[in-house]
Design a protein around this motif. Structure first.
Motif, PDB file in Angstrom:
ATOM      1  N   ARG A   1       0.846  -1.204   0.000  1.00 19.34           N
ATOM      2  CA  ARG A   1       0.000   0.000   0.000  1.00 19.34           C
ATOM      3  C   ARG A   1       0.879   1.251   0.000  1.00 19.34           C
ATOM      4  NH1 ARG A   1      -5.211  -1.015   0.399  1.00 19.34           N
ATOM      5  NH2 ARG A   1      -5.928   0.795   1.571  1.00 19.34           N
ATOM      6  N   ILE A   2       0.549   2.144  -0.957  1.00 15.68           N
ATOM      7  CA  ILE A   2       1.375   3.329  -1.208  1.00 15.68           C
ATOM      8  C   ILE A   2       0.499   4.581  -1.148  1.00 15.68           C
ATOM      9  CG2 ILE A   2       2.941   4.434  -2.868  1.00 15.68           C
ATOM     10  CD1 ILE A   2       3.985   1.726  -2.252  1.00 15.68           C
ATOM     11  N   GLY A   3       1.007   5.646  -0.559  1.00 12.38           N
ATOM     12  CA  GLY A   3       0.218   6.868  -0.462  1.00 12.38           C
ATOM     13  C   GLY A   3       1.076   8.103  -0.327  1.00 12.38           C
ATOM     14  N   ALA A   4       0.460   9.156   0.227  1.00 12.76           N
ATOM     15  CA  ALA A   4       1.126  10.457   0.264  1.00 12.76           C
ATOM     16  C   ALA A   4       0.677  11.273   1.469  1.00 12.76           C
ATOM     17  CB  ALA A   4       0.822  11.241  -1.010  1.00 12.76           C
ATOM     18  N   HIS A   5       1.541  12.207   1.862  1.00 10.96           N
ATOM     19  CA  HIS A   5       1.156  13.238   2.834  1.00 10.96           C
ATOM     20  C   HIS A   5       0.423  14.330   2.060  1.00 10.96           C
ATOM     21  CE1 HIS A   5       1.480  15.731   6.476  1.00 10.96           C
ATOM     22  NE2 HIS A   5       1.446  16.719   5.580  1.00 10.96           N
ATOM     23  N   VAL A   6      -0.786  14.668   2.496  1.00  3.99           N
ATOM     24  CA  VAL A   6      -1.616  15.594   1.722  1.00  3.99           C
ATOM     25  C   VAL A   6      -2.139  16.738   2.588  1.00  3.99           C
ATOM     26  CG1 VAL A   6      -2.318  13.752   0.125  1.00  3.99           C
ATOM     27  CG2 VAL A   6      -3.747  14.277   2.134  1.00  3.99           C
ATOM     28  N   ASP A   7      -2.682  17.733   1.886  1.00  4.78           N
ATOM     29  CA  ASP A   7      -3.341  18.863   2.550  1.00  4.78           C
ATOM     30  C   ASP A   7      -4.550  18.333   3.329  1.00  4.78           C
ATOM     31  OD1 ASP A   7      -3.604  22.076   2.198  1.00  4.78           O
ATOM     32  OD2 ASP A   7      -5.559  21.120   2.445  1.00  4.78           O
ATOM     33  N   PRO A   8      -4.779  18.865   4.540  1.00  5.76           N
ATOM     34  CA  PRO A   8      -5.847  18.306   5.370  1.00  5.76           C
ATOM     35  C   PRO A   8      -7.273  18.688   4.956  1.00  5.76           C
ATOM     36  CG  PRO A   8      -4.727  20.073   6.529  1.00  5.76           C
ATOM     37  CD  PRO A   8      -3.970  19.862   5.253  1.00  5.76           C
ATOM     38  N   ALA A   9      -7.441  19.630   4.026  1.00  8.05           N
ATOM     39  CA  ALA A   9      -8.797  20.113   3.722  1.00  8.05           C
ATOM     40  C   ALA A   9      -9.689  18.992   3.198  1.00  8.05           C
ATOM     41  CB  ALA A   9      -8.734  21.273   2.735  1.00  8.05           C
TER      42      ALA A   9
ATOM     43  N   ALA B   1       3.844   2.445   2.671  1.00  8.86           N
ATOM     44  CA  ALA B   1       4.771   3.554   2.454  1.00  8.86           C
ATOM     45  C   ALA B   1       4.008   4.765   1.950  1.00  8.86           C
ATOM     46  CB  ALA B   1       5.844   3.154   1.437  1.00  8.86           C
ATOM     47  N   LEU B   2       4.453   5.941   2.365  1.00  7.60           N
ATOM     48  CA  LEU B   2       3.873   7.158   1.806  1.00  7.60           C
ATOM     49  C   LEU B   2       4.971   8.164   1.528  1.00  7.60           C
ATOM     50  CD1 LEU B   2       3.559   9.660   4.136  1.00  7.60           C
ATOM     51  CD2 LEU B   2       1.901   8.031   5.030  1.00  7.60           C
ATOM     52  N   VAL B   3       4.734   8.986   0.494  1.00  8.08           N
ATOM     53  CA  VAL B   3       5.717   9.995   0.110  1.00  8.08           C
ATOM     54  C   VAL B   3       5.340  11.325   0.748  1.00  8.08           C
ATOM     55  CG1 VAL B   3       6.252   8.801  -2.051  1.00  8.08           C
ATOM     56  CG2 VAL B   3       4.521  10.616  -2.067  1.00  8.08           C
ATOM     57  N   GLU B   4       6.353  12.047   1.198  1.00 11.33           N
ATOM     58  CA  GLU B   4       6.188  13.418   1.717  1.00 11.33           C
ATOM     59  C   GLU B   4       7.067  14.288   0.838  1.00 11.33           C
ATOM     60  OE1 GLU B   4       7.815  12.239   5.554  1.00 11.33           O
ATOM     61  OE2 GLU B   4       5.939  12.832   6.515  1.00 11.33           O
ATOM     62  N   THR B   5       6.736  14.270  -0.440  1.00 11.81           N
ATOM     63  CA  THR B   5       7.598  14.880  -1.451  1.00 11.81           C
ATOM     64  C   THR B   5       6.911  16.094  -2.063  1.00 11.81           C
ATOM     65  OG1 THR B   5       6.714  13.236  -3.004  1.00 11.81           O
ATOM     66  CG2 THR B   5       8.843  12.747  -2.011  1.00 11.81           C
ATOM     67  N   PRO B   6       7.691  16.960  -2.732  1.00 14.95           N
ATOM     68  CA  PRO B   6       7.096  18.170  -3.316  1.00 14.95           C
ATOM     69  C   PRO B   6       6.333  17.888  -4.610  1.00 14.95           C
ATOM     70  CG  PRO B   6       9.528  18.212  -3.429  1.00 14.95           C
ATOM     71  CD  PRO B   6       9.137  16.908  -2.834  1.00 14.95           C
ATOM     72  N   GLY B   7       5.694  18.948  -5.121  1.00 15.90           N
ATOM     73  CA  GLY B   7       5.075  18.859  -6.448  1.00 15.90           C
ATOM     74  C   GLY B   7       3.594  18.561  -6.443  1.00 15.90           C
ATOM     75  N   GLY B   8       2.980  18.520  -5.263  1.00 11.52           N
ATOM     76  CA  GLY B   8       1.528  18.337  -5.188  1.00 11.52           C
ATOM     77  C   GLY B   8       1.053  17.071  -5.893  1.00 11.52           C
ATOM     78  N   THR B   9      -0.134  17.157  -6.478  1.00 13.31           N
ATOM     79  CA  THR B   9      -0.751  15.991  -7.111  1.00 13.31           C
ATOM     80  C   THR B   9       0.161  15.384  -8.165  1.00 13.31           C
ATOM     81  OG1 THR B   9      -2.870  17.090  -6.828  1.00 13.31           O
ATOM     82  CG2 THR B   9      -2.833  15.192  -8.290  1.00 13.31           C
TER      83      THR B   9
ATOM     84  N   GLY C   1      -4.190   8.535  -6.803  1.00 14.53           N
ATOM     85  CA  GLY C   1      -4.253   7.076  -6.807  1.00 14.53           C
ATOM     86  C   GLY C   1      -3.598   6.486  -5.579  1.00 14.53           C
ATOM     87  N   ALA C   2      -3.802   7.141  -4.420  1.00 15.38           N
ATOM     88  CA  ALA C   2      -3.137   6.711  -3.184  1.00 15.38           C
ATOM     89  C   ALA C   2      -4.002   5.730  -2.393  1.00 15.38           C
ATOM     90  CB  ALA C   2      -2.817   7.934  -2.319  1.00 15.38           C
ATOM     91  N   ASP C   3      -3.361   4.726  -1.816  1.00 18.16           N
ATOM     92  CA  ASP C   3      -4.055   3.765  -0.941  1.00 18.16           C
ATOM     93  C   ASP C   3      -4.113   4.271   0.492  1.00 18.16           C
ATOM     94  OD1 ASP C   3      -4.027   1.780  -3.053  1.00 18.16           O
ATOM     95  OD2 ASP C   3      -1.917   1.473  -2.570  1.00 18.16           O
ATOM     96  N   LEU C   4      -3.256   5.232   0.811  1.00 15.09           N
ATOM     97  CA  LEU C   4      -3.249   5.779   2.166  1.00 15.09           C
ATOM     98  C   LEU C   4      -2.870   7.247   2.118  1.00 15.09           C
ATOM     99  CD1 LEU C   4       0.102   5.210   3.746  1.00 15.09           C
ATOM    100  CD2 LEU C   4      -0.634   3.348   2.325  1.00 15.09           C
ATOM    101  N   VAL C   5      -3.363   7.974   3.110  1.00 13.87           N
ATOM    102  CA  VAL C   5      -3.010   9.390   3.223  1.00 13.87           C
ATOM    103  C   VAL C   5      -2.548   9.688   4.640  1.00 13.87           C
ATOM    104  CG1 VAL C   5      -4.444  10.417   1.412  1.00 13.87           C
ATOM    105  CG2 VAL C   5      -5.448   9.971   3.671  1.00 13.87           C
ATOM    106  N   GLN C   6      -1.697  10.680   4.712  1.00 14.05           N
ATOM    107  CA  GLN C   6      -1.276  11.222   6.005  1.00 14.05           C
ATOM    108  C   GLN C   6      -1.552  12.726   5.954  1.00 14.05           C
ATOM    109  OE1 GLN C   6       2.797  10.423   7.928  1.00 14.05           O
ATOM    110  NE2 GLN C   6       3.095  12.457   7.027  1.00 14.05           N
ATOM    111  N   PHE C   7      -2.030  13.273   7.052  1.00 15.02           N
ATOM    112  CA  PHE C   7      -2.219  14.724   7.115  1.00 15.02           C
ATOM    113  C   PHE C   7      -2.141  15.192   8.563  1.00 15.02           C
ATOM    114  CE2 PHE C   7      -6.697  14.378   8.434  1.00 15.02           C
ATOM    115  CZ  PHE C   7      -7.098  13.181   7.864  1.00 15.02           C
TER     116      PHE C   7
END
Ligand SMILES: [Zn+2]
Length: 257
Positions: free
Chosen positions: A2-10, A234-242, A20-26
């Motif tokens: 399972r792969i995802g990203a750190h995202v904006d909390p809104a 795993a999740l990415v906390e990388t730049p570049g938004g979507t 296309g993320a399976d998980l999110v962190q905010f």
């Protein structure tokens, strides 16, 4: 995997969908503020979603600190964010390992970590599993170098404590990624989550600047190998938004397939 990203909390679920993320962190609050989380309107949607949710605790939290005016509110804030994270069905609350103000205070820092879990246990325990994350910088950090991480785990290991391994922080913090999963597991016995980030800075630079997976100073194949060896989400906390994060997620999916 399972792969995802750190995202904006809104709108975390919309952000997951867009990548296309399976998980999110905010974050539940401004990460620089000393603020307890408020109830979220989308709590039920987050709880029932197939997207797994992780919450990152505010950066201000430093439960290791020898300064009462930082340590005590940090303890309380970690506890309240664990409650807020439970309301959205989070699988983990990620918090940085923290640091002490003076090098000779590290033993006290580890003991302050132990007291943090003891304080929570008195109130029935953390509402969400706490995952301690390794950090990149500082000379007096509790979870930068793994000799310190081992002492931290000696202090907190009797409690139910999880671990989040950040690949950027390990590299910049001076811990090589080769065989890192074995070295971590020898200390913690577990890796619950990978923060899959490249680093804009060199090995042992002590700087915490994340980069996209195929940019940066780390061979991206090493990051893939870490995720595979850990067998953890795993999740990415990388730049570049979507776009940037979406490309990083696609890269990982292709390599891990
Ligand atoms: Zn991280």
């Amino acid at each position: 995997m399972r792969i995802g990203a750190h995202v904006d909390p809104a709108e975390p679920l919309a952000e997951a969908d867009a990548r296309g993320a399976d998980l999110v962190q905010f974050f539940l609050t401004d990460p620089q503020a000393w603020t307890d989380p408020k109830d979220r309107a989308d709590a039920e949607a987050l709880r029932s979603s197939e997207v797994d949710v992780y919450i990152h605790a505010p950066y201000r939290i430093n439960v290791a600190s020898s300064n009462n005016r930082i340590r005590i509110p940090s303890r309380k804030l970690l506890f309240s964010h664990a409650q807020g994270a439970a309301k959205v069905g989070a699988k983990g609350l990620i918090v940085h390992g923290g640091h002490v103000e003076k090098a000779d205070g590290l033993a006290a820092g580890f003991d302050n970590w132990r007291k943090t879990f003891a304080y929570a246990a008195e109130q029935g325990g953390f509402a969400t599993p706490v995952l301690i994350e390794n950090t990149a910088g500082g000379d007096n950090a509790c979870a930068r170098r793994f000799d310190s991480l081992a002492r931290l785990w000696d202090a907190v290991g009797d409690y139910e404590v999880g671990f989040c391994l950040d690949t950027c922080h390990a590299h910049a913090g001076g811990e090589a990624l080769l065989d890192i999963v074995d070295r971590v597991k020898a200390i913690t016995g577990r890796i619950d989550l990978i923060h899959a980030n490249n680093s804009r800075d060199g090995f042992d630079s002590g700087r915490d600047r994340h980069d996209n997976l195929t940019a940066g100073e780390i061979d991206p194949e090493l990051i893939v190998a870490v995720i595979r060896a850990a067998g953890a989400p795993a999740l990415v906390e990388t730049p570049g938004g979507t776009e940037g994060q979406g490309a990083d997620i696609t890269y990982l999916r292709e390599r891990l397939a």
